[in-house]
Design a protein around this motif. Structure first.
Motif, short mmCIF file in Angstrom:
data_model
loop_
_atom_site.label_atom_id
_atom_site.label_comp_id
_atom_site.label_asym_id
_atom_site.label_seq_id
_atom_site.Cartn_x
_atom_site.Cartn_y
_atom_site.Cartn_z
N ASP A 164 0.83 -1.20 0.00
CA ASP A 164 0.00 0.00 0.00
C ASP A 164 0.87 1.26 0.00
OD1 ASP A 164 -2.30 -1.49 -0.04
OD2 ASP A 164 -2.73 -1.26 2.10
N LYS A 165 1.91 1.26 0.80
CA LYS A 165 2.82 2.42 0.84
C LYS A 165 3.49 2.63 -0.52
CE LYS A 165 2.80 4.31 4.88
NZ LYS A 165 2.31 5.68 5.01
N ALA A 166 3.98 1.55 -1.10
CA ALA A 166 4.64 1.65 -2.41
C ALA A 166 3.65 2.12 -3.47
CB ALA A 166 5.23 0.29 -2.80
N ARG A 167 2.43 1.57 -3.45
CA ARG A 167 1.41 1.97 -4.42
C ARG A 167 1.05 3.44 -4.25
NH1 ARG A 167 -3.57 2.41 -3.64
NH2 ARG A 167 -3.65 1.01 -1.86
N GLU A 168 0.90 3.88 -3.01
CA GLU A 168 0.56 5.29 -2.75
C GLU A 168 1.66 6.22 -3.25
OE1 GLU A 168 -0.33 5.69 1.41
OE2 GLU A 168 -2.08 4.37 1.27
N ALA A 169 2.92 5.81 -3.08
CA ALA A 169 4.03 6.64 -3.57
C ALA A 169 4.00 6.73 -5.10
CB ALA A 169 5.36 6.07 -3.09
N ILE A 170 3.76 5.61 -5.75
CA ILE A 170 3.68 5.60 -7.21
C ILE A 170 2.49 6.43 -7.68
CG2 ILE A 170 3.22 4.11 -9.21
CD1 ILE A 170 4.78 1.89 -7.68
N GLU A 171 1.38 6.24 -7.00
CA GLU A 171 0.16 6.97 -7.35
C GLU A 171 0.36 8.48 -7.20
OE1 GLU A 171 -4.07 7.12 -5.25
OE2 GLU A 171 -3.53 5.11 -5.93
N GLU A 172 1.00 8.89 -6.13
CA GLU A 172 1.25 10.31 -5.90
C GLU A 172 2.09 10.91 -7.01
OE1 GLU A 172 3.73 12.79 -2.63
OE2 GLU A 172 2.24 11.40 -1.82
N GLN A 173 3.06 10.13 -7.47
CA GLN A 173 3.95 10.58 -8.53
C GLN A 173 3.21 10.75 -9.87
OE1 GLN A 173 7.08 7.77 -9.22
NE2 GLN A 173 7.97 8.92 -10.91
N HIS A 174 2.23 9.88 -10.13
CA HIS A 174 1.56 9.88 -11.42
C HIS A 174 0.16 10.51 -11.42
CE1 HIS A 174 4.56 7.32 -13.32
NE2 HIS A 174 4.61 6.64 -12.19
N GLU A 175 -0.32 10.92 -10.27
CA GLU A 175 -1.70 11.39 -10.15
C GLU A 175 -2.00 12.59 -11.06
OE1 GLU A 175 -5.01 12.44 -6.76
OE2 GLU A 175 -2.89 12.53 -6.21
N THR A 176 -1.18 13.61 -11.05
CA THR A 176 -1.45 14.81 -11.83
C THR A 176 -1.50 14.53 -13.34
OG1 THR A 176 -0.51 16.19 -10.10
CG2 THR A 176 -0.70 17.18 -12.29
N PRO A 177 -0.50 13.82 -13.90
CA PRO A 177 -0.60 13.53 -15.35
C PRO A 177 -1.82 12.66 -15.70
CG PRO A 177 1.61 13.04 -14.53
CD PRO A 177 0.79 13.38 -13.35
N VAL A 178 -2.17 11.71 -14.82
CA VAL A 178 -3.33 10.86 -15.09
C VAL A 178 -4.60 11.71 -15.08
CG1 VAL A 178 -4.78 9.02 -14.13
CG2 VAL A 178 -2.31 8.69 -14.33
N LEU A 179 -4.74 12.56 -14.09
CA LEU A 179 -5.93 13.40 -13.99
C LEU A 179 -6.05 14.34 -15.20
CD1 LEU A 179 -6.01 14.26 -10.17
CD2 LEU A 179 -7.46 12.63 -11.43
N LYS A 180 -4.92 14.76 -15.75
CA LYS A 180 -4.94 15.61 -16.94
C LYS A 180 -5.42 14.85 -18.18
CE LYS A 180 -1.46 18.96 -15.54
NZ LYS A 180 -0.10 19.48 -15.77
N GLU A 181 -5.23 13.53 -18.21
CA GLU A 181 -5.66 12.73 -19.36
C GLU A 181 -7.14 12.33 -19.30
OE1 GLU A 181 -1.59 10.49 -20.80
OE2 GLU A 181 -3.14 9.31 -19.80
N LEU A 182 -7.72 12.40 -18.12
CA LEU A 182 -9.10 11.93 -17.97
C LEU A 182 -10.11 12.67 -18.86
CD1 LEU A 182 -9.26 11.17 -14.15
CD2 LEU A 182 -9.01 9.57 -16.06
N PRO A 183 -10.00 14.01 -19.04
CA PRO A 183 -10.95 14.65 -19.97
C PRO A 183 -10.88 14.07 -21.38
CG PRO A 183 -9.89 16.30 -18.59
CD PRO A 183 -9.18 15.00 -18.33
N ALA A 184 -9.69 13.68 -21.83
CA ALA A 184 -9.56 13.08 -23.16
C ALA A 184 -10.23 11.71 -23.20
CB ALA A 184 -8.09 12.97 -23.56
N VAL A 185 -10.10 10.94 -22.12
CA VAL A 185 -10.75 9.63 -22.04
C VAL A 185 -12.26 9.81 -22.07
CG1 VAL A 185 -11.12 7.61 -20.56
CG2 VAL A 185 -8.83 8.58 -20.77
N ILE A 186 -12.76 10.75 -21.29
CA ILE A 186 -14.19 11.02 -21.24
C ILE A 186 -14.69 11.49 -22.60
CG2 ILE A 186 -15.92 12.57 -20.24
CD1 ILE A 186 -14.24 12.37 -17.60
N ALA A 187 -13.94 12.39 -23.24
CA ALA A 187 -14.33 12.89 -24.56
C ALA A 187 -14.36 11.76 -25.59
CB ALA A 187 -13.38 13.99 -25.00
N TYR A 188 -13.41 10.85 -25.51
CA TYR A 188 -13.37 9.71 -26.43
C TYR A 188 -14.63 8.85 -26.26
CZ TYR A 188 -12.00 5.22 -28.41
OH TYR A 188 -11.98 4.05 -29.12
N CYS A 189 -15.02 8.59 -25.03
CA CYS A 189 -16.22 7.80 -24.75
C CYS A 189 -17.47 8.52 -25.27
CB CYS A 189 -16.36 7.52 -23.26
SG CYS A 189 -15.08 6.46 -22.58
#
Length: 159
Positions: free
Chosen positions: A120-145
């Motif tokens: 869980d600690k390792a996953r949270e660290a990875i998630e924290e590192q990638h959260e902002t770029p992932v959240l920026k891609e979500l509008p494109a995913v939603i628009a594609y759907c």
């Protein structure tokens, strides 16, 4: 006279075979239509799921790594798509690759509390590192759907 009877019997057999062949062709067309409808229904459900998960991630109702895993698996499972989603959504796939090695379901239950805590600690660290770029891609995913199934856009007001 015998010749007329034999020709009549032959014509009846040919007509019966023609009717039977027509019935089989009709049944095949019905089966193909049912299969096509089932495939389309499956696609709609998959795109609805991707759309819902992406929106839940945006609204912080879904863990970013969990949502990423689910979205990436759904994208990979799309039957007719020949797209390379790892190129289209690189942040999602980078996070997916980073967290997909962690134990889930029964494997996770089999871990000791300390092992689960460490994962869980390792996953949270990875998630924290990638959260902002992932959240920026979500509008494109939603628009594609929504581009694929415009009726999904109307579900925005429901949540």
């Amino acid at each position: 006279m015998l010749w007329i009877i034999l020709v009549s019997i032959g014509l009846l057999i040919i007509a019966a075979l023609g009717v039977y062949a027509g019935k089989l062709v009709f049944q095949l067309q019905q089966q193909n239509a049912r299969q096509k409808a089932a495939r389309e229904k499956r696609l709609v459900v998959m795109f609805e799921s991707i759309h819902t998960i992406a929106r839940a991630m945006q609204q912080q109702q879904c863990n970013v790594s969990e949502g990423t895993i689910r979205i990436c698996r759904l994208l990979r499972a799309l039957p007719e798509e020949a797209r390379d989603y790892s190129q289209q959504y690189p942040a999602l796939h980078t996070l997916f690759s980073a967290v997909s090695g962690f134990a889930i379901l029964e494997d996770r239950k089999a871990l000791s509390k300390q092992q689960r805590f460490n994962e869980d600690k390792a996953r949270e660290a990875i998630e924290e590192q990638h959260e902002t770029p992932v959240l920026k891609e979500l509008p494109a995913v939603i628009a594609y759907c929504e581009e694929r199934y415009p009726q999904l856009a109307s579900s925005r007001t429901l949540a």
